[in-house]
Scaffold this motif. Structure first.
Motif, PDB file in Angstrom:
ATOM      1  N   THR A   1      71.687  52.248  86.421  1.00  0.00           N
ATOM      2  CA  THR A   1      70.268  52.333  86.096  1.00  0.00           C
ATOM      3  C   THR A   1      69.845  53.792  86.144  1.00  0.00           C
ATOM      4  O   THR A   1      70.502  54.631  86.789  1.00  0.00           O
TER       5      THR A   1
ATOM      6  N   PRO B   1      64.381  56.382  88.964  1.00  0.00           N
ATOM      7  CA  PRO B   1      63.105  55.693  88.695  1.00  0.00           C
ATOM      8  C   PRO B   1      62.035  56.547  88.039  1.00  0.00           C
ATOM      9  O   PRO B   1      61.174  56.018  87.332  1.00  0.00           O
ATOM     10  N   ASP B   2      62.042  57.876  88.223  1.00  0.00           N
ATOM     11  CA  ASP B   2      61.022  58.701  87.585  1.00  0.00           C
ATOM     12  C   ASP B   2      61.458  59.199  86.207  1.00  0.00           C
ATOM     13  O   ASP B   2      60.744  59.948  85.551  1.00  0.00           O
TER      14      ASP B   2
ATOM     15  N   THR C   1      63.217  53.118  83.497  1.00  0.00           N
ATOM     16  CA  THR C   1      63.494  51.879  84.230  1.00  0.00           C
ATOM     17  C   THR C   1      64.642  51.090  83.595  1.00  0.00           C
ATOM     18  O   THR C   1      64.942  49.983  84.046  1.00  0.00           O
TER      19      THR C   1
ATOM     20  N   LEU D   1      68.464  48.677  92.677  1.00  0.00           N
ATOM     21  CA  LEU D   1      67.019  48.616  92.436  1.00  0.00           C
ATOM     22  C   LEU D   1      66.227  48.263  93.688  1.00  0.00           C
ATOM     23  O   LEU D   1      65.052  48.630  93.807  1.00  0.00           O
TER      24      LEU D   1
ATOM     25  N   GLY E   1      62.531  45.245  92.907  1.00  0.00           N
ATOM     26  CA  GLY E   1      62.708  46.278  91.892  1.00  0.00           C
ATOM     27  C   GLY E   1      62.658  45.714  90.490  1.00  0.00           C
ATOM     28  O   GLY E   1      62.902  44.529  90.256  1.00  0.00           O
TER      29      GLY E   1
ATOM     30  N   TRP F   1      57.680  58.300  81.859  1.00  0.00           N
ATOM     31  CA  TRP F   1      57.481  58.662  83.261  1.00  0.00           C
ATOM     32  C   TRP F   1      57.513  60.182  83.426  1.00  0.00           C
ATOM     33  O   TRP F   1      57.807  60.906  82.463  1.00  0.00           O
TER      34      TRP F   1
END
Length: 238
Positions: free
Chosen positions: A42, A45-46, A49, A69, A73, A137
């Motif tokens: 993955t 996160p910033d 997603t 996650l 998550g 993001w």
């Protein structure tokens, strides 16, 4: 044949990386922007997603993604046809198209288009909030080059590079402020991005929601051709 893999036309044999664009990106060009556990991966996160599991995921793969996650998550499985265990909560389902830039086409650059950088992120986030082209993001711009159009100093349109499977670059976040629509900004941005992508030997592609008929019509006018139907899905980790 799964409906997500329904081909819409004959495509070259070297496009198989587009069947798993998230996984291929995270295993290659974007490895430094992601996290991996076993066969699951993955993005940070910033950054994004988007998550990936192999084409034949087993319980261990879903367990590894869940650990990456964390409880509660969000797993955006993008165009993956894989379905997680039944205790993963469905969040959204959206039909879409994957489209390809015509092989060998030579786009033009536009001098009115400017390259955006980290200092432009506040303006980029503001434009995304007003136009909602899709997820973006604070570090999404690190996925690739982002270009924009400014009028009177204000950022009124932008588009950028997102997924990077081998030999391909996705054009994404194509958006124009309401007050600046109808002036051809999206076409100029897409052509300028396509010129950069093809100059380094990659071929552009993109994804679009199936019900976004206006965008599909624009992309077809610019020469993009449908490759396959996809279904975007998101899930919440138990």
């Amino acid at each position: 044949m799964n409906r997500d893999d329904t081909p819409l036309d004959d495509t070259p044999l070297d496009d198989t990386a587009l069947d798993d664009p998230v996984g291929e990106s995270l295993r290659g060009h974007h490895a430094h922007l992601g996290r991996r556990r076993g066969r699951a991966a993955t993005y940070l996160p910033d950054v994004a997603t988007f998550s990936a599991v192999p084409a034949d995921p087993g319980p261990a793969d879903w367990a590894d993604l869940a650990r990456l996650l964390g409880p509660g998550g969000f797993a955006d499985m993008f165009s993956s046809p894989a379905i997680p265990p039944p205790d993963w909560e469905p969040v959204f389902v959206l039909d879409g198209l994957q489209m390809l830039w015509p092989d060998g086409a030579l786009p033009d650059t536009d001098p009115a288009v400017v390259e955006l950088s980290e200092r432009d992120v506040p303006d980029m986030l503001d434009l995304v909030a007003r136009t909602r082209p899709g997820p973006f993001w604070p570090r999404t711009h690190e996925l690739g080059t982002y270009l924009g159009v400014r009028e009177g100093g204000a950022l009124v349109a932008m588009a950028g590079e997102r997924l990077r499977p081998p030999g391909w670059t996705e054009i994404s976040t194509v958006c124009t402020a309401p007050e600046a629509r109808g002036h051809g900004h999206a076409a100029r941005l897409i052509h300028s991005l396509a010129a950069r992508i093809t100059s380094r030997g990659d071929r552009p592609f993109l994804h679009v929601a199936a019900d976004n008929t206006g965008a599909i019509a624009l992309y077809e006018r610019l020469g993009f051709e449908p490759r396959r139907k996809v279904t975007f899905r998101g899930f919440r980790v138990p």
